[in-house]
Design a protein around this motif. Structure first.
Motif, PDB file in Angstrom:
ATOM      1  N   ALA A  25       0.836  -1.206   0.000  1.00 13.86           N
ATOM      2  CA  ALA A  25       0.000   0.000   0.000  1.00 13.86           C
ATOM      3  C   ALA A  25       0.873   1.260   0.000  1.00 13.86           C
ATOM      4  CB  ALA A  25      -0.929  -0.014   1.211  1.00 13.86           C
ATOM      5  N   LEU A  26       1.927   1.253   0.812  1.00 11.24           N
ATOM      6  CA  LEU A  26       2.832   2.407   0.873  1.00 11.24           C
ATOM      7  C   LEU A  26       3.597   2.575  -0.442  1.00 11.24           C
ATOM      8  CD1 LEU A  26       4.211   2.031   4.501  1.00 11.24           C
ATOM      9  CD2 LEU A  26       2.735   3.863   3.646  1.00 11.24           C
ATOM     10  N   ARG A  27       3.926   1.473  -1.077  1.00 11.21           N
ATOM     11  CA  ARG A  27       4.642   1.548  -2.356  1.00 11.21           C
ATOM     12  C   ARG A  27       3.757   2.202  -3.427  1.00 11.21           C
ATOM     13  NH1 ARG A  27       9.071  -0.508  -4.749  1.00 11.21           N
ATOM     14  NH2 ARG A  27       8.999  -0.847  -6.999  1.00 11.21           N
ATOM     15  N   LYS A  28       2.467   1.877  -3.420  1.00  9.91           N
ATOM     16  CA  LYS A  28       1.545   2.502  -4.371  1.00  9.91           C
ATOM     17  C   LYS A  28       1.507   4.015  -4.147  1.00  9.91           C
ATOM     18  CE  LYS A  28      -1.493  -1.507  -4.991  1.00  9.91           C
ATOM     19  NZ  LYS A  28      -2.861  -2.044  -4.759  1.00  9.91           N
ATOM     20  N   ALA A  29       1.505   4.420  -2.873  1.00 10.87           N
ATOM     21  CA  ALA A  29       1.520   5.855  -2.563  1.00 10.87           C
ATOM     22  C   ALA A  29       2.800   6.497  -3.069  1.00 10.87           C
ATOM     23  CB  ALA A  29       1.372   6.063  -1.058  1.00 10.87           C
ATOM     24  N   ALA A  30       3.937   5.848  -2.819  1.00 13.15           N
ATOM     25  CA  ALA A  30       5.224   6.403  -3.224  1.00 13.15           C
ATOM     26  C   ALA A  30       5.335   6.505  -4.742  1.00 13.15           C
ATOM     27  CB  ALA A  30       6.358   5.533  -2.668  1.00 13.15           C
ATOM     28  N   LEU A  31       4.870   5.489  -5.476  1.00  9.44           N
ATOM     29  CA  LEU A  31       4.932   5.514  -6.940  1.00  9.44           C
ATOM     30  C   LEU A  31       4.104   6.660  -7.516  1.00  9.44           C
ATOM     31  CD1 LEU A  31       4.714   1.689  -7.736  1.00  9.44           C
ATOM     32  CD2 LEU A  31       6.666   3.199  -8.193  1.00  9.44           C
ATOM     33  N   ALA A  32       3.028   7.004  -6.803  1.00 10.85           N
ATOM     34  CA  ALA A  32       2.199   8.131  -7.236  1.00 10.85           C
ATOM     35  C   ALA A  32       2.753   9.461  -6.753  1.00 10.85           C
ATOM     36  CB  ALA A  32       0.770   7.948  -6.730  1.00 10.85           C
ATOM     37  N   GLY A  33       3.795   9.417  -5.921  1.00  8.86           N
ATOM     38  CA  GLY A  33       4.365  10.650  -5.384  1.00  8.86           C
ATOM     39  C   GLY A  33       3.459  11.322  -4.373  1.00  8.86           C
ATOM     40  N   LEU A  34       2.617  10.534  -3.685  1.00  2.00           N
ATOM     41  CA  LEU A  34       1.639  11.080  -2.758  1.00  2.00           C
ATOM     42  C   LEU A  34       1.940  10.663  -1.325  1.00  2.00           C
ATOM     43  CD1 LEU A  34      -1.622  10.462  -4.827  1.00  2.00           C
ATOM     44  CD2 LEU A  34      -0.137  12.488  -4.806  1.00  2.00           C
ATOM     45  N   LYS A  52      -2.833  16.896  -7.311  1.00  6.62           N
ATOM     46  CA  LYS A  52      -1.390  17.107  -7.185  1.00  6.62           C
ATOM     47  C   LYS A  52      -0.629  16.318  -8.249  1.00  6.62           C
ATOM     48  CE  LYS A  52       2.541  15.945  -4.206  1.00  6.62           C
ATOM     49  NZ  LYS A  52       2.955  15.313  -2.930  1.00  6.62           N
ATOM     50  N   ALA A  53      -1.006  15.051  -8.443  1.00  4.56           N
ATOM     51  CA  ALA A  53      -0.334  14.225  -9.449  1.00  4.56           C
ATOM     52  C   ALA A  53      -0.537  14.787 -10.844  1.00  4.56           C
ATOM     53  CB  ALA A  53      -0.851  12.783  -9.365  1.00  4.56           C
ATOM     54  N   ALA A  54      -1.721  15.343 -11.113  1.00  6.02           N
ATOM     55  CA  ALA A  54      -1.991  15.930 -12.424  1.00  6.02           C
ATOM     56  C   ALA A  54      -1.125  17.166 -12.656  1.00  6.02           C
ATOM     57  CB  ALA A  54      -3.471  16.282 -12.541  1.00  6.02           C
ATOM     58  N   GLN A  91       1.031   8.500 -19.481  1.00  9.17           N
ATOM     59  CA  GLN A  91       0.451   8.252 -18.174  1.00  9.17           C
ATOM     60  C   GLN A  91       0.933   6.947 -17.549  1.00  9.17           C
ATOM     61  OE1 GLN A  91      -3.777   8.551 -18.007  1.00  9.17           O
ATOM     62  NE2 GLN A  91      -3.772  10.770 -18.052  1.00  9.17           N
ATOM     63  N   ALA A  92       1.160   5.929 -18.403  1.00 13.78           N
ATOM     64  CA  ALA A  92       1.578   4.643 -17.857  1.00 13.78           C
ATOM     65  C   ALA A  92       2.911   4.744 -17.142  1.00 13.78           C
ATOM     66  CB  ALA A  92       1.665   3.604 -18.980  1.00 13.78           C
ATOM     67  N   GLN A  93       3.767   5.722 -17.549  1.00 14.45           N
ATOM     68  CA  GLN A  93       5.081   5.877 -16.929  1.00 14.45           C
ATOM     69  C   GLN A  93       5.087   7.005 -15.905  1.00 14.45           C
ATOM     70  OE1 GLN A  93       4.916   5.799 -20.525  1.00 14.45           O
ATOM     71  NE2 GLN A  93       5.102   3.591 -20.366  1.00 14.45           N
ATOM     72  N   SER A  94       3.997   7.696 -15.715  1.00 15.73           N
ATOM     73  CA  SER A  94       3.999   8.877 -14.865  1.00 15.73           C
ATOM     74  C   SER A  94       3.414   8.597 -13.499  1.00 15.73           C
ATOM     75  CB  SER A  94       3.197  10.006 -15.521  1.00 15.73           C
ATOM     76  OG  SER A  94       1.817   9.693 -15.484  1.00 15.73           O
ATOM     77  N   ARG A  95       3.669   9.535 -12.581  1.00 13.31           N
ATOM     78  CA  ARG A  95       3.059   9.432 -11.256  1.00 13.31           C
ATOM     79  C   ARG A  95       1.545   9.599 -11.359  1.00 13.31           C
ATOM     80  NH1 ARG A  95       7.082   9.838  -7.223  1.00 13.31           N
ATOM     81  NH2 ARG A  95       9.083  10.492  -8.035  1.00 13.31           N
ATOM     82  N   LEU A  96       1.090  10.361 -12.333  1.00 15.61           N
ATOM     83  CA  LEU A  96      -0.346  10.508 -12.528  1.00 15.61           C
ATOM     84  C   LEU A  96      -0.965   9.162 -12.883  1.00 15.61           C
ATOM     85  CD1 LEU A  96      -2.936  12.129 -12.796  1.00 15.61           C
ATOM     86  CD2 LEU A  96      -2.265  12.731 -15.131  1.00 15.61           C
ATOM     87  N   GLY A  97      -0.303   8.413 -13.748  1.00 13.12           N
ATOM     88  CA  GLY A  97      -0.804   7.094 -14.100  1.00 13.12           C
ATOM     89  C   GLY A  97      -0.895   6.193 -12.880  1.00 13.12           C
ATOM     90  N   ALA A  98       0.111   6.277 -11.989  1.00 11.57           N
ATOM     91  CA  ALA A  98       0.090   5.473 -10.771  1.00 11.57           C
ATOM     92  C   ALA A  98      -1.043   5.904  -9.850  1.00 11.57           C
ATOM     93  CB  ALA A  98       1.431   5.587 -10.047  1.00 11.57           C
ATOM     94  N   ALA A  99      -1.303   7.220  -9.795  1.00  8.31           N
ATOM     95  CA  ALA A  99      -2.377   7.717  -8.938  1.00  8.31           C
ATOM     96  C   ALA A  99      -3.739   7.283  -9.455  1.00  8.31           C
ATOM     97  CB  ALA A  99      -2.305   9.243  -8.851  1.00  8.31           C
ATOM     98  N   LEU A 100      -3.890   7.219 -10.790  1.00  6.92           N
ATOM     99  CA  LEU A 100      -5.168   6.851 -11.384  1.00  6.92           C
ATOM    100  C   LEU A 100      -5.361   5.342 -11.488  1.00  6.92           C
ATOM    101  CD1 LEU A 100      -5.284   9.464 -14.282  1.00  6.92           C
ATOM    102  CD2 LEU A 100      -6.702   9.463 -12.227  1.00  6.92           C
ATOM    103  N   ALA A 101      -4.302   4.578 -11.232  1.00  7.21           N
ATOM    104  CA  ALA A 101      -4.372   3.131 -11.408  1.00  7.21           C
ATOM    105  C   ALA A 101      -5.319   2.465 -10.434  1.00  7.21           C
ATOM    106  CB  ALA A 101      -2.975   2.515 -11.272  1.00  7.21           C
TER     107      ALA A 101
END
Length: 281
Positions: free
Chosen positions: A62-71, A103-105, A215-225
């Motif tokens: 769960a924390l890794r998903k947050a970190a990948l999104a930069g959140l 923020k990710a956007a 988006q697939a390579q961006s933090r935004l993509g991770a946030a929307l995943a």
């Protein structure tokens, strides 16, 4: 019991601090110092003591998903919610919040400005379609504002064009009803219905109206995943009152070992943070 909780909290703090410093440093580089990421989680832990009972690998994921999104997992940019598996064991899930998605956007470079609002019965609200799309919204401050009827989001794209997305309250409720455990005690939809409504329309705007910017390579993509509309029988868990009270009374140590000279926040990130503060003020 009190001593055991404090011991478990300290052990979890040491485990997460060590893991984040070791495994997330490269992911978080240029966004936030790992110590601040850890601190935001420890504050979350104080507010959600059931995380002490979650499998550590679930928590790390769960924390890794947050970190990948930069959140930050701080309850503002995103939250870690405890669900119950069908075998009745607790599971941690990462859920980005409205502020985190916006923020990710911003940080993806896809947008330069953003607005999102709830529309209440009694407000003047016109959605103009056709060749010249426009949204007109005048707030009626004399109304009790107890009955929401719609929500919308508007973003200024890099090109200067505007992207808009509007959802009626019925559409939002249908989305909610498809969400996992929307009506369970402790569900984000029950705790923060308007926040979740805004998040729904914001997410739809970012998914359907924003041109893809890798988006697939961006933090935004991770946030929307993360898609919280997946149906599930797993109820949201809430900490027993006694457990929560013991954690509060005994005190979980929330201060990680901070560096003497924290890494400076990049200028772009500071500008985006300022815009977010203006949006959510």
């Amino acid at each position: 019991m009190n001593k055991a909780l404090v011991r478990d909290a300290r052990e979890l703090k040491e485990f997460i601090s060590s893991y984040v410093e070791r495994e997330f440093k490269d992911i978080l580089e240029g966004m936030v110092h790992p110590s601040r990421f850890i601190q935001s989680f420890l504050i979350t832990l104080q507010n959600e003591p059931l995380l002490l009972q979650v499998d550590r690998q679930d928590l790390v994921l769960a924390l890794r998903k947050a970190a990948l999104a930069g959140l930050m997992p701080d309850g503002q940019e995103g939250a870690i919610v405890v669900y119950q598996r069908r075998d009745r064991t607790p599971k941690a899930e990462w859920i980005p919040m409205t502020r985190g998605l916006i923020k990710a956007a911003f940080e993806s470079g896809a947008i330069t400005n953003f607005w999102s609002h709830i529309v209440y019965k009694g407000d003047k609200f016109i959605v103009q379609l056709g060749d010249e799309e426009k949204i007109i919204h005048e707030r009626n401050f004399e109304s009790s504002r107890q009955e929401p009827i719609a929500a919308y989001a508007i973003a200024t794209l890099r090109s200067g064009a505007l992207a808009r997305y509007v959802m009626s309250w019925d559409q939002i409720m249908r989305h909610r009803d498809a969400s996992r455990s929307a009506n369970a005690e402790g569900s984000p939809w029950r705790k923060w219905p308007e926040e979740m409504a805004l998040k729904t329309v914001v997410r739809q705007l970012l998914l359907k109206r924003i041109p893809p910017v890798s988006q697939a390579q961006s933090r935004l993509g991770a946030a929307l995943a993360y898609d919280d509309s997946v149906p599930s029988d797993d109820p949201v868990l809430t900490a027993p009152e006694a457990l929560a009270q013991h954690v509060i009374e005994e005190g979980i140590p929330i201060e990680p070992d901070m560096p003497e000279e924290p890494e400076p926040v990049p200028a772009a990130a500071a500008e985006h943070r300022s815009k977010l503060d203006d949006i959510f003020r």
